[in-house]
Design an enzyme around this catalytic site. Structure first.
Site, PDB file in Angstrom:
ATOM      1  CE  LYS A 147       3.029  16.319  19.866  1.00 21.90           C
ATOM      2  NZ  LYS A 147       1.894  17.147  19.831  1.00 21.90           N
ATOM      3  NE  ARG A 202      -2.791  13.132  22.825  1.00 20.17           N
ATOM      4  CZ  ARG A 202      -2.064  12.367  22.073  1.00 20.17           C
ATOM      5  NH1 ARG A 202      -0.732  12.903  22.074  1.00 20.17           N
ATOM      6  NH2 ARG A 202      -2.369  11.359  21.344  1.00 20.17           N
TER       7      ARG A 202
END
Ligand code: HH2
Length: 262
Positions: free
Chosen positions: A206, A241
């Site tokens: 991210k 995840r």
């Protein structure tokens, strides 16, 4: 949890697995690398992403869910969707986990579908929608607010007939959060775990990792992602995840062995 994005526009791997056969091959590879859950998504949730209609989302994900559920029955196949009809059809095709980034807020039918199926449900926190969430997100105490939201949504799910054992919660790293919010949520993740449900964390590749390390290319954020995953695990995360399963599994093995040492 390994990420299988069947989308043209995901932020880190958009377009790579849009062909169902390639998506299935990628899922098999992630499972071989150690992913126990394969999370299949047909709609990008990156900041600014456009919504995808139900028919298109179904067209993208169903063949992949069906084939992975058939080919690796020992894996948990997860559907990353906020649409009840997509979840329902994916469950019919073999999914046993629903990853809803709107935490039941996107579709009034979702809780009923999950309750009827008896499958796992991940409730994720997001401030606003993907189109707007990064426009000046503001909190008083981000951890307390995220914890309160997740508690309330879990109660809503339980009231709709979902068993507490089916529920997992996720602070939604990057979903309506600044870099400072993301870091505080990770540092104080034990407070999210204290709600009493298994915690899922998705920080893989991210953008806050890019801003800390100076790496603009998401694929170059593997080491940064692994560092964050290990820390999240140490602070109570049960499910990570990730896009880079092999590297994460190795790092977690070393971390677990170290903490288990006499
Ligand atoms: N992050 C993304 C998508 N789904 N689900 C959960 N539970 N937690 C997350 O942190 C999370 C998620 C975004 O990552 P990715 O799927 O790689 O990108 P995109 O949404 O652009 O497809």
């Amino acid at each position: 949890m390994g990420v299988v994005n069947v989308t043209p526009d995901s932020f880190s791997d958009g377009g790579q697995w849009i062909d169902p056969a390639r998506a299935v091959a990628h899922g098999l590879e992630l499972h071989a690398e150690g992913a126990g859950i394969l999370d299949i998504g047909g709609e990008s949730t990156r900041p600014g992403a456009e919504p995808v209609d139900e028919a298109e989302e179904l067209r993208r994900v169903l063949p992949v869910v069906e084939e992975l559920a058939r080919a690796v029955p020992q894996a948990t196949v997860s559907i990353d969707t906020s649409k009840a009809r997509v979840a329902e059809q994916a469950i019919e095709a073999g999914a046993t986990y629903v990853n809803d980034v709107t935490a039941l807020g996107g579709d009034p039918g979702m809780a009923g579908v999950v309750a009827a199926a008896g499958c796992q449900l991940c409730l994720m926190h997001m401030l606003g929608s993907p189109r707007t969430m990064q426009q000046d997100p503001t909190y008083g105490d981000v951890v307390a607010e995220v914890a309160a939201f997740l508690t309330e949504r879990a109660e809503l799910a339980i009231a709709a007939g979902v068993a507490p054992e089916q529920i997992q919660v996720d602070p939604g790293i990057g979903f309506g959060k600044t870099e400072a919010h993301n870091l505080e949520l990770l540092r104080r993740l034990d407070e999210i775990a204290a709600i009493g449900f298994p915690v899922v964390v998705g920080l893989s590749r991210k953008s806050f990792l890019g801003s800390i390390t100076g790496r603009g290319d998401p694929a170059a954020r593997v080491a940064a992602s692994v560092a964050g995953a290990v820390l999240a695990w140490e602070r109570g995360a049960s499910v990570l995840r990730v896009h880079d399963v092999a590297a994460t599994v190795d790092a977690l093995k070393v971390a677990a062995a170290t903490l288990a040492a006499p």
